[in-house]
Design a protein around this motif. Structure first.
Motif: not given
Length: 359
Positions: A128-141
């Motif tokens: 939630d704080l965006q400090v996990d290093g994961r890339p942005y998740e592109i969802k179906d919509n």
């Protein structure tokens, strides 16, 4: 990577069999420099070394590169430096403790601090704080476009700190809604005047462009092909990493031509275009790519989202221009061309736009 790291550490002989790691916190050099600005210099008598914010990186790289001893850990100096830094941080006065918190907040937003935890609650918190290093998740919509530029130094010495990078992305939405992109990345190697050989060295860089999963490459100019010849039979000596095996199974050769080379992957839910983007000391070189990235519904009120994820520790100038279809404009800026420019990207930029029909 963090999951693998904890597995490797727990399997190593360095730690007892009952040692278990609950998470990983990764800090870039810039964080260490900020901390040393607060604490002041720290002494490492075992190496006759005095580290401060100005010499931290160069002193450590010198120790690692110049004093390598076969069979020894070249980064062992950190085992002596880290406890002394932690002790100095614990001794900060009240005014500097507030600045310490500011360092962690600002560096977290800049992706210079990344965290991973096995605990589901902590994992959700850092996500939630965006400090996990994961890339942005592109969802179906998802309606829009995505970009991330990733440099990987492979046997390129310590040259990265002397390489400047500039990127421009020009995107255009056609009357049929197809999103056409042209990316130009320019890199300049400024290490030609450095005495140390690990700076005045060929920057060997495997360069990856993460895009929308529906993207199709149509052109590349620049980039090289490199044949990798294993020195040993790795399949005989090591077990295969399932994550890497899955990634490698998607690899395809997209273009082999005199003016450019590209291979493709599917990684983290993105279409990836990759090539070797190498630089000799003193060299400036550009890479140009064109691709189509899905289709947008061309109608009044249509939303468009552009996302760019920053690579941790990588700074660059970025210039983005998005052209609306003929007869339309972007309500944000009231123009048919939306522009965004940054000299220092945050960890993630999310731009929300709305398409409006001209009356």
């Amino acid at each position: 990577s963090s999951e693998n790291l904890t597995d490797y550490l727990e399997a190593s002989s360095i730690y007892a069999d009952d040692v278990h790691f609950d998470g990983v916190i990764a800090l870039n050099v810039k964080v260490m420099e900020d901390l040393l600005k607060l604490t002041g210099p720290i002494e490492v008598p075992e190496y006759d070394m005095r580290l401060d914010a100005d010499n931290f990186l160069k002193e450590l790289q010198k120790e690692v590169e110049a004093n390598k001893v076969p069979g020894e850990n070249p980064k062992r100096v950190l085992q002596f430096a880290a406890p002394r830094l932690i002790k100095a941080l614990g001794s900060l006065d009240e005014s500097k403790r507030g600045r310490l918190i500011e360092v962690f907040v600002s560096r977290g937003r800049n992706k210079d601090i990344q965290m991973y935890f096995e605990d589901a609650g902590l994992d959700k918190l850092v996500r939630d704080l965006q400090v996990d290093g994961r890339p942005y998740e592109i969802k179906d919509n998802f309606s829009g476009d995505y970009l991330a530029l990733v440099n990987t130094n492979i046997a390129g010495g310590k040259t990265d700190i002397f390489v400047d990078q500039y990127a421009t992305l020009r995107s255009e939405v056609g009357a049929d809604g197809v999103i056409s992109n042209e990316l130009v990345v320019t890199r300049y190697h400024k290490g030609q005047d450095e005495v140390e050989p690990w700076y005045n060295h060929l920057n060997q860089n495997f360069f990856k462009v993460f895009t929308h999963p529906d993207s199709k490459l149509s052109f590349i100019k620049g980039g090289e092909q490199k044949e990798i010849r294993p020195l040993v039979n790795y399949g005989f000596l090591y077990s295969e990493d399932p994550d890497l095996a899955e990634l490698e199974s998607t690899r395809t050769i997209l273009q082999v031509a005199p003016d450019g080379y590209a291979e493709g992957y599917l990684e983290a839910g993105k279409r990836v275009f990759a090539t070797w983007f190498n630089l000799n000391p003193g060299e400036r070189h550009s890479l140009q790519m064109r691709w189509q990235a899905g289709r947008l519904a061309v109608r009044d009120g249509q939303n468009f989202t552009f996302v760019i994820d920053k690579q941790s520790g990588s700074e660059m100038e970025f210039d983005y221009a998005l052209v609306a279809p003929e007869g339309y404009y972007w309500s944000q800026g009231s123009s048919d061309i939306f522009r965004y420019r940054s000299n220092s990207l945050p960890s993630r930029v999310v731009i929300e736009l709305t398409l409006r029909e001209k009356k």
